[in-house]
Design a protein around this motif. Structure first.
Motif, PDB file in Angstrom:
ATOM      1  N   LYS A   1      37.933  31.418  43.941  1.00 44.75           N
ATOM      2  CA  LYS A   1      38.753  30.621  43.347  1.00 44.75           C
ATOM      3  C   LYS A   1      38.914  30.626  41.836  1.00 44.75           C
ATOM      4  O   LYS A   1      39.894  30.344  41.348  1.00 44.75           O
ATOM      5  CB  LYS A   1      38.158  29.037  44.028  1.00 44.75           C
ATOM      6  N   ASP A   2      37.968  30.635  41.105  1.00 46.24           N
ATOM      7  CA  ASP A   2      38.103  30.811  39.684  1.00 46.24           C
ATOM      8  C   ASP A   2      38.798  31.759  39.138  1.00 46.24           C
ATOM      9  O   ASP A   2      39.776  31.703  38.207  1.00 46.24           O
ATOM     10  CB  ASP A   2      36.391  30.932  38.976  1.00 46.24           C
ATOM     11  N   GLN A   3      38.795  32.918  39.863  1.00 48.85           N
ATOM     12  CA  GLN A   3      39.677  34.054  39.648  1.00 48.85           C
ATOM     13  C   GLN A   3      41.267  33.736  39.723  1.00 48.85           C
ATOM     14  O   GLN A   3      42.002  33.850  38.915  1.00 48.85           O
ATOM     15  CB  GLN A   3      39.269  35.531  40.325  1.00 48.85           C
ATOM     16  N   PHE A   4      41.435  33.080  41.094  1.00 45.34           N
ATOM     17  CA  PHE A   4      42.640  32.632  41.457  1.00 45.34           C
ATOM     18  C   PHE A   4      43.315  31.691  40.174  1.00 45.34           C
ATOM     19  O   PHE A   4      44.197  31.784  39.627  1.00 45.34           O
ATOM     20  CB  PHE A   4      42.753  32.084  42.567  1.00 45.34           C
ATOM     21  N   ARG A   5      42.485  30.648  39.966  1.00 47.87           N
ATOM     22  CA  ARG A   5      42.919  29.807  38.859  1.00 47.87           C
ATOM     23  C   ARG A   5      43.253  30.400  37.444  1.00 47.87           C
ATOM     24  O   ARG A   5      44.192  30.166  36.809  1.00 47.87           O
ATOM     25  CB  ARG A   5      41.694  28.678  38.706  1.00 47.87           C
ATOM     26  N   ALA A   6      42.348  31.272  37.144  1.00 50.11           N
ATOM     27  CA  ALA A   6      42.835  31.982  35.704  1.00 50.11           C
ATOM     28  C   ALA A   6      43.966  32.828  35.960  1.00 50.11           C
ATOM     29  O   ALA A   6      44.586  32.631  34.962  1.00 50.11           O
ATOM     30  CB  ALA A   6      41.532  33.116  35.502  1.00 50.11           C
ATOM     31  N   ALA A   7      44.233  33.645  37.007  1.00 44.97           N
ATOM     32  CA  ALA A   7      45.310  34.407  37.196  1.00 44.97           C
ATOM     33  C   ALA A   7      46.860  33.538  37.195  1.00 44.97           C
ATOM     34  O   ALA A   7      47.716  33.797  36.297  1.00 44.97           O
ATOM     35  CB  ALA A   7      45.268  35.215  38.234  1.00 44.97           C
ATOM     36  N   TYR A   8      46.380  32.574  37.923  1.00 40.94           N
ATOM     37  CA  TYR A   8      47.734  31.405  38.000  1.00 40.94           C
ATOM     38  C   TYR A   8      47.827  30.750  36.885  1.00 40.94           C
ATOM     39  O   TYR A   8      49.207  30.270  36.817  1.00 40.94           O
ATOM     40  CB  TYR A   8      47.569  30.674  39.387  1.00 40.94           C
ATOM     41  N   GLY A   9      47.008  30.467  36.183  1.00 44.19           N
ATOM     42  CA  GLY A   9      47.102  29.593  34.875  1.00 44.19           C
ATOM     43  C   GLY A   9      47.456  30.339  33.555  1.00 44.19           C
ATOM     44  O   GLY A   9      47.710  29.825  32.689  1.00 44.19           O
ATOM     45  N   ASP A  10      47.341  31.883  33.554  1.00 41.44           N
ATOM     46  CA  ASP A  10      47.815  32.807  32.589  1.00 41.44           C
ATOM     47  C   ASP A  10      49.393  32.779  32.481  1.00 41.44           C
ATOM     48  O   ASP A  10      50.353  33.340  33.245  1.00 41.44           O
ATOM     49  CB  ASP A  10      47.465  34.015  32.882  1.00 41.44           C
ATOM     50  N   ASP A  11      50.043  32.174  31.562  1.00 39.69           N
ATOM     51  CA  ASP A  11      51.354  31.999  31.458  1.00 39.69           C
ATOM     52  C   ASP A  11      52.039  33.584  30.963  1.00 39.69           C
ATOM     53  O   ASP A  11      53.230  33.711  31.244  1.00 39.69           O
ATOM     54  CB  ASP A  11      51.947  31.071  30.200  1.00 39.69           C
ATOM     55  N   THR A  12      51.080  34.547  30.570  1.00 39.43           N
ATOM     56  CA  THR A  12      51.760  35.654  30.323  1.00 39.43           C
ATOM     57  C   THR A  12      51.968  36.531  31.643  1.00 39.43           C
ATOM     58  O   THR A  12      52.888  37.674  31.386  1.00 39.43           O
ATOM     59  CB  THR A  12      50.868  36.549  29.405  1.00 39.43           C
ATOM     60  N   ILE A  13      51.505  36.046  32.569  1.00 41.66           N
ATOM     61  CA  ILE A  13      51.954  36.767  33.841  1.00 41.66           C
ATOM     62  C   ILE A  13      52.241  35.814  34.661  1.00 41.66           C
ATOM     63  O   ILE A  13      52.343  35.379  36.091  1.00 41.66           O
ATOM     64  CB  ILE A  13      50.831  37.448  34.634  1.00 41.66           C
ATOM     65  N   GLY A  14      53.059  34.596  34.154  1.00 40.78           N
ATOM     66  CA  GLY A  14      53.673  33.473  34.806  1.00 40.78           C
ATOM     67  C   GLY A  14      54.646  33.772  35.902  1.00 40.78           C
ATOM     68  O   GLY A  14      54.581  32.987  37.125  1.00 40.78           O
ATOM     69  N   TYR A  15      55.279  34.951  35.862  1.00 41.38           N
ATOM     70  CA  TYR A  15      56.022  35.212  36.768  1.00 41.38           C
ATOM     71  C   TYR A  15      55.605  35.522  38.414  1.00 41.38           C
ATOM     72  O   TYR A  15      56.052  35.405  39.378  1.00 41.38           O
ATOM     73  CB  TYR A  15      56.914  36.650  36.500  1.00 41.38           C
TER      74      TYR A  15
END
Length: 144
Positions: free
Chosen positions: A108-122
């Protein structure tokens, strides 16, 4: 005898093939398609996550005397929380840990970091769109 419509029920989870910002498939260095597995709208997990998102949104509006902008100010945060709750796995990829030698305390921590990263917001936007589309979770769907 009448047709048993429950034979057409939606899948509990589905794999969503990722796409680049331009809509083309997203591959790893070896040419494998990257994907995310998520719970669908018919699942209890998805329904609970959606209910929680709606409770927070409504609470913010009530707290701010009916101002819709109070909910909109936190829309991205709510979207990330929703996606973290409904995501089962990242397939064929991972989001880098807090340091090179460190892994995430939980998926869940990994998911949050990935989804929260606007550089890969797509990726976030694509997964959210697909995770809220019933057709992705129907057995006859060829969509990803």
């Amino acid at each position: 005898m009448a047709f048993d419509i429950t034979r057409k029920k939606a899948l509990e989870t589905a794999k969503i093939d990722l796409v680049n910002g331009d809509g083309s498939p997203l591959y790893d260095d070896d040419g494998n398609v990257l994907s995310v597995t998520v719970h669908g709208p018919g699942s209890k997990v998805w329904q609970q996550a959606d209910a929680e998102r709606n409770r927070r949104r409504t609470g913010r509006i009530e707290k701010n005397r009916g101002r819709i902008s109070a909910a909109l100010d936190h829309a991205r945060e709510d979207e990330v929380d929703f996606l973290v709750a409904v995501t089962v796995s990242f397939n064929g990829w991972k989001y880098p840990g807090p340091s090179d030698a460190e892994d995430w305390p939980s998926a869940k921590d990994q998911f949050r970091a990935a989804y929260g990263d606007d550089t890969i917001g797509y990726i976030r936007d694509h997964v959210h769109k697909e995770a809220t589309d019933w057709s992705v979770f129907t057995s006859s769907s060829a969509k990803s």
